[in-house]
Write an enzyme that holds these catalytic residues in place. Sequence first.
Site, PDB file in Angstrom:
ATOM      1  N   SER A  56       0.850  -1.177   0.000  1.00 31.52           N
ATOM      2  CA  SER A  56       0.000   0.000   0.000  1.00 31.52           C
ATOM      3  C   SER A  56       0.891   1.233   0.000  1.00 31.52           C
ATOM      4  CB  SER A  56      -0.903   0.000   1.235  1.00 31.52           C
ATOM      5  OG  SER A  56      -0.106   0.260   2.379  1.00 31.52           O
ATOM      6  N   LYS A  57       0.250   2.389  -0.012  1.00 36.53           N
ATOM      7  CA  LYS A  57       0.993   3.645  -0.129  1.00 36.53           C
ATOM      8  C   LYS A  57       2.081   3.803   0.926  1.00 36.53           C
ATOM      9  CE  LYS A  57      -1.861   6.812  -2.648  1.00 36.53           C
ATOM     10  NZ  LYS A  57      -3.225   7.287  -2.491  1.00 36.53           N
ATOM     11  N   ARG A  58       1.846   3.266   2.107  1.00 38.52           N
ATOM     12  CA  ARG A  58       2.858   3.498   3.141  1.00 38.52           C
ATOM     13  C   ARG A  58       4.152   2.731   2.878  1.00 38.52           C
ATOM     14  NH1 ARG A  58       2.286  -0.798   6.903  1.00 38.52           N
ATOM     15  NH2 ARG A  58       0.514  -1.998   6.166  1.00 38.52           N
TER      16      ARG A  58
ATOM     17  N   GLY B 210       5.675   2.999   0.072  1.00 41.35           N
ATOM     18  CA  GLY B 210       6.356   3.744  -0.987  1.00 41.35           C
ATOM     19  C   GLY B 210       5.355   4.066  -2.070  1.00 41.35           C
TER      20      GLY B 210
END
Length: 465
Positions: free
Chosen positions: A238-240, A242
């Site tokens: 997921s976005k966290r 990268g």
Amino acid sequence: MEQIITRFPPSPTGYLHVGGARTALFNWLYARHTKGKFVLRIEDTDVARSTQASTDAILEALEWLGIDWDEGPYFQSQRSAIYSEYIEKLLSSGQAYYCTCSRDALDAMRQKALEAGGKPKYDGICRNKGLSKSDDAVVRFKAPAAGSTIIKDVVKGNIVIPNAEMDDFIIQRSDGIPTYNLAVVVDDITMGINTVIRGDDHVNNTPKQILLYQALDAPLPTFGHVPMVLGKDRARLSKRHGAMSVTAYRDMGYLPDAFLNYLVRLGWSYGDQEFFTKDELIAKFTLENIGRSPGIFDTDKLLALNAEHIRKSPPAVIAHHLVPFLKQSGCDAGEDEFTQAVIQTLSVRSKTLVEMADGALFYYDGKITYDNKAAKKFLKPVIVEPLNLLIKALEASDSFDEPSLEDAFKTVMNTTGMKLGKIAQPVRVALTGKTVSPGIFEMLVVLGQAKVIARLKDAVKFIED
Ligand code: GLU
């Protein structure tokens, strides 16, 4: 053997992300490896969430990656007549039926099933009512109640699903729009798709799709469900972890072939080989080597692979991808011999194209701005004489290759008694503004006689002022 036809069917509800790109890549590589066909289809039946901007972003990302398609893009939103035709076939052969159960009735039915200890399923109450088309009627598929459905998965092996677990699922909503499973099967049949490689988040849909193939008397494609890509903490990417969008990696200075190389290794292997050119991947990619365990997305590995691709790619290829970064920084750079020569001096010391562009700017600059600290330390009055001597020696030289440059420096060293390092560092600051740069002689050759002499003269003037 029958020609392999694969597909990539993204839903245009966002950018192309890492997992989607890997799915596209696997299907593309397999089509290219087998000299088959790769079809692109935009699954935009979810009108509320599909956007043109997402479609554009996905196409742009595929183009950057060099994943080209032989057919399409097809748009599901333009194919409703074909879906209706197939739904009609299922209705008239008695394998589908209209259902007018209200939401409340369905909720009550599911509740009852749960209370009885079963799965919350539709109970088939409209199956034999012989209802006809109406504004609030959906179409349901008559799923077999007994027996089982087998997915012969080339990645996971056989997966057996008891048919009792499937209910009479909806294939057309009351607004006339087909459901995902129906549209995908009709598309895959009519587009001749015989190989479906996709993320294993779709594995729950596959038994329903197999039932539809069978009801439509169509041959089943080969299915392969690839484990999801995870972050280093083994949670779904997921976005966290990268950036998620493929084009963000382009903008961070990754080479498309390095990114492809990294993507493929997130779920496919060939011995312990890590570095692959695109042609090598096409030659070596087969379905047998898709792994059963999830790929772990590791940005450090990606960066190291990018550096290796930068070192090993032909300068002309790098130039094509580097020039946009140079232009962004205001350089009037082209994909020409000069830029290629510049690249050769920087490729061993650049992990990304952003880094490379940064290190290349001084080659293109008209006037050099000196880094304050560097100027203070190296552009001092004691160096004026050696610089002037060097200017003279360079002006007198007819050639400007490494041996003649070495001779010019030797002359200065002999006359002044200074060591090479003592002269080279001020020269470096004079030419680049910085204390770090490519090797002094290779850099001088690329800059060329006129620029070098002009910059040395500027430095002398700077010191004297
Ligand atoms: N449109 C689906 C998605 O983006 C893919 C469906 C499929 O591969 O069958 O997840």
